[in-house]
Design a protein around this motif. Structure first.
Motif, PDB file in Angstrom:
ATOM      1  N   THR A  42      -4.661  -4.381   5.364  1.00 14.33           N
ATOM      2  CA  THR A  42      -5.252  -3.055   5.528  1.00 14.33           C
ATOM      3  C   THR A  42      -4.272  -2.183   6.297  1.00 14.33           C
ATOM      4  N   GLU A  84      -4.962  10.432   3.287  1.00 13.01           N
ATOM      5  CA  GLU A  84      -5.592   9.110   3.356  1.00 13.01           C
ATOM      6  C   GLU A  84      -5.346   8.495   4.722  1.00 13.01           C
ATOM      7  N   THR A  90      -6.767   5.226   5.506  1.00 15.31           N
ATOM      8  CA  THR A  90      -6.838   3.775   5.419  1.00 15.31           C
ATOM      9  C   THR A  90      -6.774   3.347   3.962  1.00 15.31           C
ATOM     10  N   LYS A  91      -6.142   2.211   3.728  1.00 18.35           N
ATOM     11  CA  LYS A  91      -6.064   1.647   2.385  1.00 18.35           C
ATOM     12  C   LYS A  91      -5.918   0.141   2.487  1.00 18.35           C
ATOM     13  N   SER A  92      -6.658  -0.550   1.646  1.00 19.69           N
ATOM     14  CA  SER A  92      -6.656  -2.018   1.701  1.00 19.69           C
ATOM     15  C   SER A  92      -6.090  -2.622   0.434  1.00 19.69           C
ATOM     16  N   ASN A  93      -5.507  -3.786   0.581  1.00 21.63           N
ATOM     17  CA  ASN A  93      -5.009  -4.577  -0.540  1.00 21.63           C
ATOM     18  C   ASN A  93      -5.277  -6.032  -0.174  1.00 21.63           C
ATOM     19  N   MET A 132       0.143   5.483   1.014  1.00 22.57           N
ATOM     20  CA  MET A 132      -0.853   6.442   1.487  1.00 22.57           C
ATOM     21  C   MET A 132      -0.256   7.836   1.583  1.00 22.57           C
ATOM     22  N   THR A 183       0.841  -1.191   0.000  1.00 26.02           N
ATOM     23  CA  THR A 183       0.000   0.000   0.000  1.00 26.02           C
ATOM     24  C   THR A 183       0.874   1.238   0.000  1.00 26.02           C
TER      25      THR A 183
END
Lengths: 117, 113
Positions: B63, B54, B56-59, B50, B48
């Motif tokens: 997360t 941002e 939060t970011k998920s893959n 960010m 990820t």
């Protein structure tokens, strides 16, 4: 296939014998960088290049040279290797940094394990 | 001094369990924060990235969260698999007169059956 390639993958040499580790990328990236990785220290940047003919020192440049004559290639040169340069070396590339976001994702090569006796 | 610190240094969990890895940084001015996965003997692979805005970011099962105020990030792995065994590296970038990156020393995760 998009990739960063390094050669050789493994190298044993002796103190003082000049060597070059090649790095090539096929993604048309402007930014390329060399790192060394030692146990417990994490990745440390040796040199980086923002574009052709533009290079600059990273955190641990002593004993290393680089050149960027073509966009796709960024060789690392050890003019007179010493045992303290025994390490795992990674080349990486990305699009021009600074804009943030996904284009700054760095792609790493498979690594070159160097032993200097 | 700009620093990136990760905890724990190593972690062992059972397959199927969740875990959370931590990254604290003192880098300023901050540009972005990345998490990488590095399998033994291989190059890191991006999970990820960010930016400041941002949180939060998920893959997939990964997360990442970012709190730019407290300068902390975490990587949460859900329903761990044996293939998650690797080192996880937090990297922070910033721009002043030039582009800079600082790498954390990583958290080594071992997932046991």
């Amino acid at each position: 296939e998009a990739q960063v390639t390094q050669n050789p993958r493994y190298l044993i040499t002796v103190t003082g014998k000049k060597l070059t580790v090649t790095c090539s990328q096929n993604m048309n990236h402007e930014y390329m960088s060399w790192y060394r990785q030692d146990p417990g220290l994490g990745l440390r940047q040796i040199y980086y290049s923002m574009n052709v003919e533009v290079t600059d020192k990273g955190d641990v440049p002593e004993g290393y040279k680089v050149s960027r004559k073509e966009k796709r290639n960024f060789p690392l040169i050890l003019e007179s290797p010493s045992p303290n340069q025994t390490s795992l070396y990674f080349c990486a590339s990305s699009f021009q940094p600074g804009g943030g976001g996904i284009q700054e994702t760095q792609y790493f090569g498979p690594g070159t394990r160097l032993l200097v006796l | 001094k700009n620093q990136v610190e990760q905890s724990p240094q190593s972690l062992i969990i059972l397959e199927g369990k969740n875990c959370t890895l931590q990254c604290n940084y003192t880098v300023s001015p901050f540009s972005n924060l990345r998490w990488y996965k590095q399998d033994t003997g291989r190059g890191p692979v991006s999970l990820t990235i960010m930016t400041f805005s941002e949180n939060t970011k998920s893959n997939g099962r990964y997360t990442a969260t970012l709190d730019a105020d407290t300068k902390q990030s975490s990587l949460h792995i859900t329903a761990s698999q044996l293939s998650d065994s690797a080192s996880y590296i937090c990297v922070v970038s910033w721009m002043d007169s030039s582009y800079k990156l600082i790498f954390g020393s990583g958290t080594r995760l071992l997932v046991r059956p």
